[in-house]
Motif scaffolding. Structure first.
Motif, PDB file in Angstrom:
ATOM      1  N   GLY A 172     -23.532 -20.458  21.356  1.00  0.00           N
ATOM      2  CA  GLY A 172     -22.984 -22.068  20.678  1.00  0.00           C
ATOM      3  C   GLY A 172     -24.133 -22.418  19.798  1.00  0.00           C
ATOM      4  O   GLY A 172     -25.330 -22.171  20.030  1.00  0.00           O
ATOM      5  N   GLU A 173     -23.818 -23.409  18.991  1.00  0.00           N
ATOM      6  CA  GLU A 173     -24.648 -24.163  18.149  1.00  0.00           C
ATOM      7  C   GLU A 173     -25.665 -24.926  19.035  1.00  0.00           C
ATOM      8  O   GLU A 173     -26.990 -24.979  18.817  1.00  0.00           O
ATOM      9  CB  GLU A 173     -24.099 -24.934  17.104  1.00  0.00           C
ATOM     10  CG  GLU A 173     -25.105 -25.601  16.301  1.00  0.00           C
ATOM     11  CD  GLU A 173     -24.372 -26.421  15.067  1.00  0.00           C
ATOM     12  OE1 GLU A 173     -25.021 -27.078  14.172  1.00  0.00           O
ATOM     13  OE2 GLU A 173     -23.132 -26.266  15.007  1.00  0.00           O
ATOM     14  N   PHE A 222     -13.609 -14.581  17.153  1.00  0.00           N
ATOM     15  CA  PHE A 222     -12.485 -15.621  16.966  1.00  0.00           C
ATOM     16  C   PHE A 222     -11.889 -16.313  18.274  1.00  0.00           C
ATOM     17  O   PHE A 222     -10.846 -16.631  18.193  1.00  0.00           O
ATOM     18  CB  PHE A 222     -11.242 -14.926  16.259  1.00  0.00           C
ATOM     19  CG  PHE A 222     -11.786 -14.455  14.671  1.00  0.00           C
ATOM     20  CD1 PHE A 222     -12.675 -15.371  14.020  1.00  0.00           C
ATOM     21  CD2 PHE A 222     -11.262 -13.463  14.190  1.00  0.00           C
ATOM     22  CE1 PHE A 222     -13.003 -14.887  12.707  1.00  0.00           C
ATOM     23  CE2 PHE A 222     -11.791 -12.869  12.935  1.00  0.00           C
ATOM     24  CZ  PHE A 222     -12.558 -13.796  12.061  1.00  0.00           C
ATOM     25  N   SER A 223     -12.627 -16.123  19.278  1.00  0.00           N
ATOM     26  CA  SER A 223     -12.198 -16.717  20.478  1.00  0.00           C
ATOM     27  C   SER A 223     -13.115 -17.516  21.310  1.00  0.00           C
ATOM     28  O   SER A 223     -13.419 -17.666  22.445  1.00  0.00           O
ATOM     29  CB  SER A 223     -12.051 -15.243  21.642  1.00  0.00           C
ATOM     30  OG  SER A 223     -11.245 -14.208  21.151  1.00  0.00           O
ATOM     31  N   LEU A 224     -13.839 -18.304  20.391  1.00  0.00           N
ATOM     32  CA  LEU A 224     -14.672 -18.965  20.685  1.00  0.00           C
ATOM     33  C   LEU A 224     -13.989 -20.301  21.674  1.00  0.00           C
ATOM     34  O   LEU A 224     -14.830 -21.205  22.348  1.00  0.00           O
ATOM     35  CB  LEU A 224     -15.423 -19.866  19.492  1.00  0.00           C
ATOM     36  CG  LEU A 224     -16.077 -18.974  18.527  1.00  0.00           C
ATOM     37  CD1 LEU A 224     -16.869 -19.543  17.568  1.00  0.00           C
ATOM     38  CD2 LEU A 224     -17.236 -17.870  19.297  1.00  0.00           C
ATOM     39  N   LYS A 229     -18.587 -25.136  27.970  1.00  0.00           N
ATOM     40  CA  LYS A 229     -19.086 -26.333  27.184  1.00  0.00           C
ATOM     41  C   LYS A 229     -20.419 -26.076  26.935  1.00  0.00           C
ATOM     42  O   LYS A 229     -21.421 -26.651  26.262  1.00  0.00           O
ATOM     43  CB  LYS A 229     -18.791 -27.578  27.826  1.00  0.00           C
ATOM     44  CG  LYS A 229     -17.374 -28.093  27.868  1.00  0.00           C
ATOM     45  CD  LYS A 229     -17.063 -29.312  28.652  1.00  0.00           C
ATOM     46  CE  LYS A 229     -15.652 -29.580  28.525  1.00  0.00           C
ATOM     47  NZ  LYS A 229     -15.608 -31.006  29.233  1.00  0.00           N
ATOM     48  N   ASP A 230     -21.233 -24.907  27.737  1.00  0.00           N
ATOM     49  CA  ASP A 230     -22.741 -24.997  27.628  1.00  0.00           C
ATOM     50  C   ASP A 230     -22.983 -24.208  26.652  1.00  0.00           C
ATOM     51  O   ASP A 230     -24.066 -24.047  26.217  1.00  0.00           O
ATOM     52  CB  ASP A 230     -23.070 -24.149  29.317  1.00  0.00           C
ATOM     53  CG  ASP A 230     -22.732 -23.030  29.427  1.00  0.00           C
ATOM     54  OD1 ASP A 230     -22.013 -22.543  28.446  1.00  0.00           O
ATOM     55  OD2 ASP A 230     -23.084 -22.594  30.460  1.00  0.00           O
ATOM     56  N   HIS A 233     -21.854 -19.447  28.463  1.00  0.00           N
ATOM     57  CA  HIS A 233     -20.792 -18.866  29.213  1.00  0.00           C
ATOM     58  C   HIS A 233     -19.483 -18.662  29.233  1.00  0.00           C
ATOM     59  O   HIS A 233     -19.191 -19.588  27.871  1.00  0.00           O
ATOM     60  CB  HIS A 233     -21.178 -19.311  30.694  1.00  0.00           C
ATOM     61  CG  HIS A 233     -22.438 -19.110  31.347  1.00  0.00           C
ATOM     62  ND1 HIS A 233     -23.454 -19.783  31.227  1.00  0.00           N
ATOM     63  CD2 HIS A 233     -22.895 -17.902  31.999  1.00  0.00           C
ATOM     64  CE1 HIS A 233     -24.389 -19.585  32.096  1.00  0.00           C
ATOM     65  NE2 HIS A 233     -24.406 -18.408  32.243  1.00  0.00           N
ATOM     66  N   TRP A 234     -18.608 -17.912  29.502  1.00  0.00           N
ATOM     67  CA  TRP A 234     -17.216 -17.838  29.194  1.00  0.00           C
ATOM     68  C   TRP A 234     -16.247 -17.806  30.186  1.00  0.00           C
ATOM     69  O   TRP A 234     -16.615 -17.774  31.526  1.00  0.00           O
ATOM     70  CB  TRP A 234     -16.969 -16.423  28.413  1.00  0.00           C
ATOM     71  CG  TRP A 234     -17.873 -16.327  27.245  1.00  0.00           C
ATOM     72  CD1 TRP A 234     -19.176 -16.188  27.197  1.00  0.00           C
ATOM     73  CD2 TRP A 234     -17.469 -16.451  25.770  1.00  0.00           C
ATOM     74  NE1 TRP A 234     -19.407 -16.016  25.748  1.00  0.00           N
ATOM     75  CE2 TRP A 234     -18.436 -16.196  24.998  1.00  0.00           C
ATOM     76  CE3 TRP A 234     -16.383 -16.505  25.008  1.00  0.00           C
ATOM     77  CZ2 TRP A 234     -18.344 -16.369  23.582  1.00  0.00           C
ATOM     78  CZ3 TRP A 234     -16.012 -16.667  23.780  1.00  0.00           C
ATOM     79  CH2 TRP A 234     -17.399 -16.747  23.008  1.00  0.00           C
ATOM     80  N   ASN A 235     -15.062 -18.187  30.102  1.00  0.00           N
ATOM     81  CA  ASN A 235     -14.034 -18.561  30.928  1.00  0.00           C
ATOM     82  C   ASN A 235     -13.530 -17.235  31.531  1.00  0.00           C
ATOM     83  O   ASN A 235     -13.782 -16.028  31.132  1.00  0.00           O
ATOM     84  CB  ASN A 235     -12.925 -19.579  30.469  1.00  0.00           C
ATOM     85  CG  ASN A 235     -12.165 -19.077  29.526  1.00  0.00           C
ATOM     86  OD1 ASN A 235     -11.994 -17.824  29.193  1.00  0.00           O
ATOM     87  ND2 ASN A 235     -11.259 -19.699  28.708  1.00  0.00           N
TER      88      ASN A 235
END
Length: 365
Positions: A172-173, A222-224, A229-230, A233-235
């Motif tokens: 993420g940014e 395309f699955s951002l 939120k950090d 990591h991903w769900n």
């Protein structure tokens, strides 16, 4: 929000990895890959948020902590270690936490491969720690370490072992995480661009060394909305997709037909306690599909995609010819996974070498 994707079922994963030894190497993302794989071979369920966030725990879904983690000091330093292992009657999965693609610790892992049990599958990635924690000018060091790692890995493993290099997923940014200690917080805005550059180097080198490459950065561009939120990591839904991509590729490399029907998921339902498929609402229930080795049942082929992986297009042809009883997949089914130029024979040394005196989850060898 609903999303359509192809997912490997518990039954398919359990049968495909029957009598297989799988090793996962990497950081916290790879640890979640290991956890989702361990969960899927046992039951049809997602990882919970608590399971995704936990690290170094003594046990997870009947696995055991072998080294590091809470057995030692929990910290965010580059010397942190965590070795986990899940062992059942017909599955063996091991995870090594690494913070650098080539180091003294990685050399010790490679020694395990040389003198111990040979893995059938190796899923590996190391990038974010490499390019942020060791040097401001990371490019030359990272390239050199990749060369050393791929050289020694190729020498330590038999040709039949399927090695898949996972490219790092999009950052993420604004990011925060265990690796991002205060001393390097100034690197955060640039790190997502460095990851793209590092992916190019690592993917190109892995291909040159005959490894297979799964471009997770491309797959999840395309699955951002599945990213935590950090910003790192991903769900659980994202990790199930990663597991499905890895297992679909392993099945293809071994000449096993693995039909995965399209499933609709509601990612808003992925919460602290994930519902099993049996208890999920009707629109989230995946169709039943079994692992087939004779090609008698097969999902309808999707339309041929317009985008193709540039590495496979220019360098990598998949010339594996499976036994006559298997029907190979069409080339365009996995357009974003590069294939090795070498055949990957379906073999299972695990059942021949596994000592009888190790009990369930009982030993590390």
């Amino acid at each position: 929000m609903r999303e359509i994707m192809k997912s490997v079922s518990h039954l398919q994963a359990s049968q495909l990895l029957h009598n297989k030894f799988i090793v996962v190497l990497g950081d916290s993302i790879q640890r979640a890959v290991y956890k989702d794989l361990v969960l899927l071979v046992q039951k049809e369920k997602y990882l919970s948020l608590r399971q995704l966030r936990s690290k170094g725990e003594m046990t997870f879904e009947q696995d055991c902590l072998v080294e590091g983690g809470c057995l030692g000091q929990m910290h965010n330093g580059t010397e942190y270690k965590e070795v986990r292992q899940f062992q059942s009657a017909h599955h063996l999965v091991r995870f090594y936490f690494v913070t650098r693609i080539y180091s003294r610790y990685m050399k010790s892992i490679l020694e395990d491969f040389r003198h111990g049990l040979k893995p059938d599958l190796v899923f590996v990635n190391s990038c974010v720690w490499d390019i942020s924690r060791y040097s401001c000018s990371w490019v030359d060091d990272y390239k050199e370490n990749l060369h050393r790692f791929f050289d020694e890995l190729r020498e330590a493993l038999p040709e039949e072992t399927l090695v898949v290099w996972n490219l790092t997923m999009p950052l993420g940014e604004r990011i925060k995480g265990g690796f991002l200690v205060p001393e390097i917080e100034h690197k955060a805005p640039q790190l997502r661009y460095d990851v793209i550059e590092a992916n190019f180097y690592s993917g190109t080198l892995a291909d040159a060394y005959g490894m297979d490459v799964l471009d997770l950065h491309f797959q999840f561009r395309f699955s951002l909305h599945h990213r935590m939120k950090d910003g790192v990591h991903w769900n659980a839904v994202a990790h199930r997709k990663i597991t499905s991509l890895l297992l679909q590729h392993a099945a293809e490399a071994w000449g096993v037909i693995l039909p995965c029907p399209v499933t609709v998921y509601d990612h808003t339902e992925v919460a602290e306690e994930q519902p099993t498929y049996n208890s999920a609402p009707k629109h989230t229930r995946p169709q039943t599909c079994h692992l087939e080795a004779n090609g008698t049942q097969r999902a309808a082929l999707p339309p041929k995609p317009h985008h193709r992986n540039q590495y496979r297009e220019t360098r990598n042809g998949f010339d594996y010819r499976p036994p006559h009883r298997f029907e190979p997949y069409q080339e365009y089914n996995y357009q974003h996974v590069m294939r090795s130029r070498h055949a990957r024979h379906h073999y299972a040394p695990y059942t021949q070498h596994r000592p009888f005196y190790y009990g369930y989850n009982g030993g590390y060898y």
